[in-house]
Write a protein that holds these residues in place. Structure first.
Motif, PDB file in Angstrom:
ATOM      1  N   SER A 103       0.834  -1.213   0.000  1.00 65.01           N
ATOM      2  CA  SER A 103       0.000   0.000   0.000  1.00 65.01           C
ATOM      3  C   SER A 103       0.862   1.254   0.000  1.00 65.01           C
ATOM      4  N   ILE A 104       1.909   1.257   0.848  1.00 63.12           N
ATOM      5  CA  ILE A 104       2.800   2.409   0.936  1.00 63.12           C
ATOM      6  C   ILE A 104       3.527   2.623  -0.391  1.00 63.12           C
ATOM      7  N   PHE A 105       4.008   1.523  -0.968  1.00 59.46           N
ATOM      8  CA  PHE A 105       4.730   1.597  -2.237  1.00 59.46           C
ATOM      9  C   PHE A 105       3.845   2.151  -3.349  1.00 59.46           C
ATOM     10  N   SER A 106       2.615   1.659  -3.446  1.00 62.24           N
ATOM     11  CA  SER A 106       1.682   2.125  -4.476  1.00 62.24           C
ATOM     12  C   SER A 106       1.385   3.611  -4.301  1.00 62.24           C
ATOM     13  N   PHE A 107       1.229   4.033  -3.034  1.00 64.55           N
ATOM     14  CA  PHE A 107       0.969   5.436  -2.742  1.00 64.55           C
ATOM     15  C   PHE A 107       2.145   6.311  -3.164  1.00 64.55           C
ATOM     16  N   ILE A 108       3.381   5.879  -2.822  1.00 69.00           N
ATOM     17  CA  ILE A 108       4.572   6.647  -3.162  1.00 69.00           C
ATOM     18  C   ILE A 108       4.732   6.750  -4.677  1.00 69.00           C
ATOM     19  N   PHE A 110       2.509   6.593  -7.019  1.00 66.36           N
ATOM     20  CA  PHE A 110       1.497   7.464  -7.610  1.00 66.36           C
ATOM     21  C   PHE A 110       1.770   8.918  -7.253  1.00 66.36           C
ATOM     22  N   MET A 111       2.195   9.161  -6.013  1.00 64.36           N
ATOM     23  CA  MET A 111       2.407  10.531  -5.550  1.00 64.36           C
ATOM     24  C   MET A 111       3.558  11.209  -6.292  1.00 64.36           C
ATOM     25  N   VAL A 112       4.662  10.483  -6.500  1.00 62.04           N
ATOM     26  CA  VAL A 112       5.832  11.125  -7.103  1.00 62.04           C
ATOM     27  C   VAL A 112       5.607  11.471  -8.575  1.00 62.04           C
ATOM     28  N   VAL A 113       4.869  10.617  -9.300  1.00 63.66           N
ATOM     29  CA  VAL A 113       4.608  10.970 -10.703  1.00 63.66           C
ATOM     30  C   VAL A 113       3.623  12.133 -10.790  1.00 63.66           C
ATOM     31  N   SER A 114       2.676  12.208  -9.833  1.00 59.72           N
ATOM     32  CA  SER A 114       1.759  13.352  -9.791  1.00 59.72           C
ATOM     33  C   SER A 114       2.514  14.630  -9.434  1.00 59.72           C
ATOM     34  N   ALA A 115       3.439  14.519  -8.474  1.00 66.62           N
ATOM     35  CA  ALA A 115       4.236  15.681  -8.073  1.00 66.62           C
ATOM     36  C   ALA A 115       5.132  16.141  -9.220  1.00 66.62           C
ATOM     37  N   SER A 116       5.648  15.203 -10.014  1.00 64.53           N
ATOM     38  CA  SER A 116       6.488  15.572 -11.153  1.00 64.53           C
ATOM     39  C   SER A 116       5.722  16.427 -12.144  1.00 64.53           C
ATOM     40  N   LEU A 117       4.499  16.022 -12.438  1.00 67.71           N
ATOM     41  CA  LEU A 117       3.682  16.790 -13.377  1.00 67.71           C
ATOM     42  C   LEU A 117       3.337  18.160 -12.807  1.00 67.71           C
ATOM     43  N   GLY A 118       3.066  18.214 -11.493  1.00 72.78           N
ATOM     44  CA  GLY A 118       2.803  19.495 -10.845  1.00 72.78           C
ATOM     45  C   GLY A 118       4.005  20.421 -10.915  1.00 72.78           C
ATOM     46  N   ILE A 151       5.858  23.409  -1.872  1.00 73.73           N
ATOM     47  CA  ILE A 151       5.115  22.824  -0.744  1.00 73.73           C
ATOM     48  C   ILE A 151       3.676  22.522  -1.148  1.00 73.73           C
ATOM     49  N   ILE A 152       3.037  23.459  -1.821  1.00 70.69           N
ATOM     50  CA  ILE A 152       1.653  23.266  -2.269  1.00 70.69           C
ATOM     51  C   ILE A 152       1.565  22.090  -3.235  1.00 70.69           C
ATOM     52  N   ASN A 153       2.526  21.988  -4.122  1.00 69.04           N
ATOM     53  CA  ASN A 153       2.520  20.899  -5.105  1.00 69.04           C
ATOM     54  C   ASN A 153       2.586  19.533  -4.429  1.00 69.04           C
ATOM     55  N   TRP A 154       3.530  19.365  -3.515  1.00 67.43           N
ATOM     56  CA  TRP A 154       3.680  18.078  -2.833  1.00 67.43           C
ATOM     57  C   TRP A 154       2.501  17.779  -1.924  1.00 67.43           C
ATOM     58  N   LEU A 155       1.963  18.822  -1.300  1.00 71.04           N
ATOM     59  CA  LEU A 155       0.800  18.628  -0.431  1.00 71.04           C
ATOM     60  C   LEU A 155      -0.409  18.183  -1.237  1.00 71.04           C
ATOM     61  N   CYS A 156      -0.672  18.845  -2.354  1.00 66.22           N
ATOM     62  CA  CYS A 156      -1.805  18.480  -3.207  1.00 66.22           C
ATOM     63  C   CYS A 156      -1.635  17.077  -3.797  1.00 66.22           C
ATOM     64  N   SER A 157      -0.409  16.741  -4.199  1.00 68.72           N
ATOM     65  CA  SER A 157      -0.150  15.408  -4.737  1.00 68.72           C
ATOM     66  C   SER A 157      -0.396  14.333  -3.690  1.00 68.72           C
ATOM     67  N   SER A 158       0.006  14.621  -2.445  1.00 71.47           N
ATOM     68  CA  SER A 158      -0.195  13.660  -1.356  1.00 71.47           C
ATOM     69  C   SER A 158      -1.673  13.476  -1.046  1.00 71.47           C
ATOM     70  N   TYR A 160      -4.280  14.118  -2.992  1.00 70.38           N
ATOM     71  CA  TYR A 160      -4.948  13.464  -4.120  1.00 70.38           C
ATOM     72  C   TYR A 160      -4.644  11.967  -4.140  1.00 70.38           C
ATOM     73  N   SER A 161      -3.402  11.602  -3.828  1.00 68.93           N
ATOM     74  CA  SER A 161      -3.023  10.188  -3.813  1.00 68.93           C
ATOM     75  C   SER A 161      -3.751   9.432  -2.712  1.00 68.93           C
ATOM     76  N   VAL A 162      -3.923  10.069  -1.559  1.00 72.64           N
ATOM     77  CA  VAL A 162      -4.672   9.440  -0.467  1.00 72.64           C
ATOM     78  C   VAL A 162      -6.119   9.202  -0.884  1.00 72.64           C
ATOM     79  N   ILE A 163      -6.713  10.180  -1.568  1.00 74.60           N
ATOM     80  CA  ILE A 163      -8.098  10.030  -2.024  1.00 74.60           C
ATOM     81  C   ILE A 163      -8.222   8.873  -3.010  1.00 74.60           C
ATOM     82  N   ILE A 164      -7.310   8.819  -3.986  1.00 71.45           N
ATOM     83  CA  ILE A 164      -7.354   7.764  -4.999  1.00 71.45           C
ATOM     84  C   ILE A 164      -7.079   6.393  -4.389  1.00 71.45           C
ATOM     85  N   PHE A 165      -6.130   6.349  -3.431  1.00 67.50           N
ATOM     86  CA  PHE A 165      -5.717   5.065  -2.856  1.00 67.50           C
ATOM     87  C   PHE A 165      -6.326   4.823  -1.474  1.00 67.50           C
ATOM     88  N   TYR A 166      -7.471   5.419  -1.206  1.00 62.76           N
ATOM     89  CA  TYR A 166      -8.067   5.295   0.133  1.00 62.76           C
ATOM     90  C   TYR A 166      -8.279   3.831   0.513  1.00 62.76           C
TER      91      TYR A 166
END
Length: 324
Positions: A103-108, A110-118, A151-158, A160-166
């Motif tokens: 679960s942690i790996f999947s979250f990480i 997803f989060m890092v590729v979202s943060a990259s785009l941000g 900070i905003i980018n990483w926070l939003c990515s995190s 959003y990832s929690v919502i998707i991977f709830y």
């Protein structure tokens, strides 16, 4: 002999709920592990060069480079965590690290590729302001604002990832169909939502901004016959980061194309695995682009590799950023 062959067909032979294990020839097994190891080491090495360069040399402490630093950190996580564990799962066809880390790996991942785009969105905005309003750029874009955007980018990515991977994060037992599996099954609605939120919308913003940058740069080239070094530098930086963006898109498009074609298929096809690796290999491409177009990166990398950064006052070295 028969019992031994049956045992290697399961991820966990002593567990009746174990997933099947794909048997790989020894030569292929060895070659794949060498490839994964080299991809991980190469990505981490290049990203550390970028991170150390921007962090160590005072001349590189600019708002644009802070955004590039954030992008490099996201790519470093890909090389350090995502590529190795994704590679092991691909080669072994089993997940040996437990449901919680799955679960942690999947979250990480997803989060890092979202943060990259941000990060690329903020970089494109930064370049547009630099090209369209160079005289007021230092006033409109400051280091504090760049840090706030990161900070905003990483926070939003995190978030959003929690919502998707709830369900995946809080109810991992509902995801795996057998023991030793670590696949995330998205509904088609989730796929479409993710496509719009993390790709279509940001991509539209980035592409529209870079079209404006191109138009402004072309207009300036016609109007101004004697172009200053500073404005040339800003346009070259925009061009280089535009190439980074285009490479990023080229690595993302195959992934979403395969996802949309295959739909909610529980099996990971060869095409999907190839798309995954194209997506993650993007993480090691950006430093190669920097090396080709950025003089400061070539100079700083040389000083890092020759250990000259340990000399007194090395952080004040003039890297000639105006010539980048």
């Amino acid at each position: 002999m028969k019992d031994n062959s049956l045992e290697i067909q399961f991820c966990f032979p002593n567990n009746s709920l174990s997933c099947f294990k794909k048997v790989v020839p020894e030569v292929e097994y060895f070659v794949l592990y060498i490839f994964i190891f080299l991809a991980s080491v190469f990505t981490v090495f290049l990203k550390l060069l970028v991170i150390i360069s921007i962090s160590h040399f005072k001349k590189l402490h600019t708002p644009t480079n802070l955004l590039i630093l954030s992008l490099a950190v996201a790519d470093l996580i890909v090389g350090l965590i995502v590529i190795p564990f994704m590679g092991i799962r691909f080669i072994e066809s089993c997940w040996y690290f437990g449901e919680t880390f799955c679960s942690i790996f999947s979250f990480i991942a997803f989060m890092v590729v979202s943060a990259s785009l941000g990060n690329l969105v903020f970089i494109s905005v930064d370049r547009y302001i630099a090209v369209s309003d160079p005289l007021r750029y230092t006033v409109r874009v400051t280091t504090d604002k760049a840090v706030f955007c990161v900070i905003i980018n990483w926070l939003c990515s995190s978030v959003y990832s929690v919502i998707i991977f709830y369900n995946t994060v809080f109810y991992p037992e509902t995801q795996n169909i057998c023991y030793g599996d670590c696949r995330i099954d998205f509904t088609f609605e989730h796929v479409i939502t993710d496509l719009i939120v993390t790709f279509v919308a940001p991509s539209s913003v980035i592409m529209s901004i870079y079209v404006k940058i191109f138009c402004v740069a072309k207009y300036q080239a016609k109007v101004v016959n004697s172009v200053t070094g500073a404005s040339r530098s800003q346009r070259k930086a925009a061009k280089t980061l535009g190439i980074v963006v285009m490479v990023f898109f080229m690595c993302w498009i195959p992934y979403y194309t395969v996802i949309l074609i295959e739909g909610n298929d529980t099996k990971e096809s060869v095409a999907l695995n190839v798309a995954y690796w194209i997506l993650y290999m993007n993480s090691c491409m950006n430093p190669l682009i920097y090396a080709l177009f950025y003089k400061w990166f070539r100079i700083s990398a040389k000083h890092i590799l020759t250990l000259k950064i340990f000399k007194p006052s090395s952080e004040y070295l003039n890297l000639s950023p105006e010539d980048k």
